[in-house]
Design a protein around this motif. Sequence first.
Motif, PDB file in Angstrom:
ATOM      1  N   ALA A   1      -2.883  10.520  -0.959  1.00  0.00           N
ATOM      2  CA  ALA A   1      -2.396  11.475   0.037  1.00  0.00           C
ATOM      3  C   ALA A   1      -3.067  11.231   1.388  1.00  0.00           C
ATOM      4  CB  ALA A   1      -2.652  12.898  -0.438  1.00  0.00           C
ATOM      5  N   LYS A   2      -4.372  10.970   1.383  1.00  0.00           N
ATOM      6  CA  LYS A   2      -5.088  10.695   2.625  1.00  0.00           C
ATOM      7  C   LYS A   2      -4.599   9.394   3.254  1.00  0.00           C
ATOM      8  CE  LYS A   2      -9.315  13.197   1.390  1.00  0.00           C
ATOM      9  NZ  LYS A   2     -10.765  13.078   1.094  1.00  0.00           N
ATOM     10  N   SER A   3      -4.310   8.400   2.428  1.00  0.00           N
ATOM     11  CA  SER A   3      -3.808   7.124   2.941  1.00  0.00           C
ATOM     12  C   SER A   3      -2.480   7.311   3.668  1.00  0.00           C
ATOM     13  CB  SER A   3      -3.641   6.135   1.782  1.00  0.00           C
ATOM     14  OG  SER A   3      -3.025   4.935   2.216  1.00  0.00           O
ATOM     15  N   LEU A   4      -1.592   8.093   3.097  1.00  0.00           N
ATOM     16  CA  LEU A   4      -0.298   8.337   3.732  1.00  0.00           C
ATOM     17  C   LEU A   4      -0.465   9.166   5.001  1.00  0.00           C
ATOM     18  CD1 LEU A   4       1.968   8.969   0.629  1.00  0.00           C
ATOM     19  CD2 LEU A   4       2.054   7.030   2.196  1.00  0.00           C
ATOM     20  N   GLN A   5      -1.416  10.100   4.996  1.00  0.00           N
ATOM     21  CA  GLN A   5      -1.666  10.890   6.208  1.00  0.00           C
ATOM     22  C   GLN A   5      -2.163   9.991   7.345  1.00  0.00           C
ATOM     23  OE1 GLN A   5      -4.432  13.929   4.982  1.00  0.00           O
ATOM     24  NE2 GLN A   5      -2.881  15.117   3.887  1.00  0.00           N
ATOM     25  N   ARG A   6      -3.060   9.072   7.014  1.00  0.00           N
ATOM     26  CA  ARG A   6      -3.547   8.139   8.051  1.00  0.00           C
ATOM     27  C   ARG A   6      -2.404   7.276   8.583  1.00  0.00           C
ATOM     28  NH1 ARG A   6      -7.886   7.605   4.344  1.00  0.00           N
ATOM     29  NH2 ARG A   6      -6.984   5.646   3.553  1.00  0.00           N
ATOM     30  N   ARG A   7      -1.533   6.860   7.671  1.00  0.00           N
ATOM     31  CA  ARG A   7      -0.405   6.039   8.086  1.00  0.00           C
ATOM     32  C   ARG A   7       0.500   6.821   9.025  1.00  0.00           C
ATOM     33  NH1 ARG A   7       2.237   1.618   5.858  1.00  0.00           N
ATOM     34  NH2 ARG A   7       0.764   1.658   4.125  1.00  0.00           N
ATOM     35  N   GLY A   8       0.714   8.112   8.712  1.00  0.00           N
ATOM     36  CA  GLY A   8       1.547   8.955   9.575  1.00  0.00           C
ATOM     37  C   GLY A   8       0.911   9.176  10.935  1.00  0.00           C
ATOM     38  N   ALA A   9      -0.426   9.304  10.937  1.00  0.00           N
ATOM     39  CA  ALA A   9      -1.133   9.522  12.196  1.00  0.00           C
ATOM     40  C   ALA A   9      -1.061   8.300  13.096  1.00  0.00           C
ATOM     41  CB  ALA A   9      -2.583   9.901  11.927  1.00  0.00           C
ATOM     42  N   ASN A  10      -0.954   7.126  12.469  1.00  0.00           N
ATOM     43  CA  ASN A  10      -0.893   5.894  13.251  1.00  0.00           C
ATOM     44  C   ASN A  10       0.527   5.553  13.691  1.00  0.00           C
ATOM     45  OD1 ASN A  10      -3.650   5.502  12.965  1.00  0.00           O
ATOM     46  ND2 ASN A  10      -3.441   4.342  11.051  1.00  0.00           N
TER      47      ASN A  10
ATOM     48  N   GLN B   1       0.826  -1.203   0.000  1.00  0.00           N
ATOM     49  CA  GLN B   1       0.000   0.000   0.000  1.00  0.00           C
ATOM     50  C   GLN B   1       0.862   1.254   0.000  1.00  0.00           C
ATOM     51  OE1 GLN B   1      -3.679   0.202   0.025  1.00  0.00           O
ATOM     52  NE2 GLN B   1      -2.952   2.206  -0.671  1.00  0.00           N
ATOM     53  N   TYR B   2       1.903   1.247   0.806  1.00  0.00           N
ATOM     54  CA  TYR B   2       2.782   2.418   0.875  1.00  0.00           C
ATOM     55  C   TYR B   2       3.422   2.694  -0.483  1.00  0.00           C
ATOM     56  CZ  TYR B   2       6.747   5.367   2.069  1.00  0.00           C
ATOM     57  OH  TYR B   2       7.673   6.382   2.099  1.00  0.00           O
TER      58      TYR B   2
END
Length: 238
Positions: free
Chosen positions: A229-238, A196-197
């Motif tokens: 972009a949203k997927s990477l933001q969620r990953r960063g938040a986690n 995914q990344y």
Amino acid sequence: MTEHSMPGIYLDEQGQVAGPTVELVKELNRRMEQGGYYYLMPWARAMQRAQQTPRSVLFETVRNEEREALFKWVGPVKFYDMQLYGPPQLAGLGLSSTELSRRHVACGYRGASYHSALEAMGFSEENNLVLIARAGDCIQMLKLGRAELTPLNRLRYGERFSAFGVELVPLQPIRNVELYLAFSLDFSDEEIQRWQYQLDQMFLDGTVRRLYQQDFPEELINRLEQAAAKSLQRRGAN
């Protein structure tokens, strides 16, 4: 495993699986330092084999509730705004889906995720629904007069579709869907996160835009880049 789905997936003159969607998967494989063999077959068969074959990936696959537990998911790689298309002369009549199914025959392909939606509209294989084995062949059925309606992706075909002497316009919405890479369940969750990344990075560094821009509309590409972009933001938040 995949199916014939122009313009993204097809067999080239050498009989090799080709197209911008295939190039996306190949580049993703390269970044993951993985190899792979590519098989093109009717969708229903591909769906069955993907559930039985270890270390397999089925693309492009509609992700929905019925399929959620069958695979592990990486994407999206496409958005579809599925609409029931038909002759332009029907557009101004304001016919409901029930009225369309009473008066006309639809064509779809076997194993498609929208099959249940067509049934809910009143179409059935026993009565007024022609099912074919390969996506795209419905246009030939319409040209031959064996059907009058067919589901198409509005993001791909727009407000008027014309080919092979057939003209179609959207008449009724069916559903909005997201298409993913569907991985067999023997892939670990950690592997899926890495896939995914890398896919998100391909959207954000312009790789997918270069692959898609000659065949797919700007609206679709923009939505995919925003989703990455949203997927990477969620990953960063986690």
